[in-house]
Design a protein around this motif. Structure first.
Motif, PDB file in Angstrom:
ATOM      1  N   VAL A  10      83.201 145.485 129.995  1.00  0.00           N
ATOM      2  CA  VAL A  10      82.082 145.118 131.240  1.00  0.00           C
ATOM      3  C   VAL A  10      83.024 144.517 132.429  1.00  0.00           C
ATOM      4  CG1 VAL A  10      80.521 143.131 131.459  1.00  0.00           C
ATOM      5  CG2 VAL A  10      80.544 144.015 129.159  1.00  0.00           C
ATOM      6  N   TYR A  11      82.334 145.229 133.389  1.00  0.00           N
ATOM      7  CA  TYR A  11      83.101 145.073 134.900  1.00  0.00           C
ATOM      8  C   TYR A  11      82.918 143.802 135.300  1.00  0.00           C
ATOM      9  CZ  TYR A  11      83.996 145.057 139.731  1.00  0.00           C
ATOM     10  OH  TYR A  11      84.432 144.878 140.990  1.00  0.00           O
ATOM     11  N   LYS A  12      83.955 143.009 135.716  1.00  0.00           N
ATOM     12  CA  LYS A  12      83.658 141.670 136.236  1.00  0.00           C
ATOM     13  C   LYS A  12      84.365 141.821 137.741  1.00  0.00           C
ATOM     14  CE  LYS A  12      84.768 139.573 131.837  1.00  0.00           C
ATOM     15  NZ  LYS A  12      85.653 139.267 131.020  1.00  0.00           N
ATOM     16  N   GLU A  13      83.676 140.944 138.562  1.00  0.00           N
ATOM     17  CA  GLU A  13      83.959 141.136 140.193  1.00  0.00           C
ATOM     18  C   GLU A  13      85.455 140.642 140.226  1.00  0.00           C
ATOM     19  OE1 GLU A  13      83.286 141.686 143.869  1.00  0.00           O
ATOM     20  OE2 GLU A  13      81.668 141.689 142.673  1.00  0.00           O
ATOM     21  N   GLY A  15      87.899 142.736 139.029  1.00  0.00           N
ATOM     22  CA  GLY A  15      88.432 143.133 137.842  1.00  0.00           C
ATOM     23  C   GLY A  15      88.681 144.687 138.046  1.00  0.00           C
ATOM     24  N   GLN A  18      85.968 150.848 135.671  1.00  0.00           N
ATOM     25  CA  GLN A  18      85.948 151.816 134.546  1.00  0.00           C
ATOM     26  C   GLN A  18      86.280 153.243 134.663  1.00  0.00           C
ATOM     27  OE1 GLN A  18      82.846 151.334 131.807  1.00  0.00           O
ATOM     28  NE2 GLN A  18      82.623 153.324 131.488  1.00  0.00           N
TER      29      GLN A  18
END
Length: 87
Positions: A10-13, A15, A18
């Protein structure tokens, strides 16, 4: 579109994105020939043939980027164009 699906990512700001830029297919003797040690899991074996379930070996950077503080064994990725997951 990203080139790789990473199961559960899950992409996090701020981070990591993918994205995995490099894949290489190798024979089961590649790591021994290159003198590369294994940190965990297993190396490729004779059972890893064309019709067998697909497997992958990831490097330390990928492991700590996408699964920080977690066990990487059993995680799955699907490179762009693959219909099946690699474990």
């Amino acid at each position: 579109m990203n080139d790789t699906e990473i199961e559960g990512f899950v992409y996090k700001e701020g981070g990591p994105i993918q994205n995995v830029d490099f894949y290489q297919s190798v024979s089961k003797d590649y790591f021994a020939t290159m003198g590369i040690g294994l940190m965990d899991g297993r190396l490729f074996e004779s059972r890893d043939v064309r019709d067998a379930p697909e497997v992958a070996i990831v490097n330390k950077t990928m492991a700590i980027t996408f699964w920080p503080g977690q066990n990487v064994l059993g995680r799955r990725v699907r490179p762009s164009g693959n219909k099946t997951w690699c474990t």
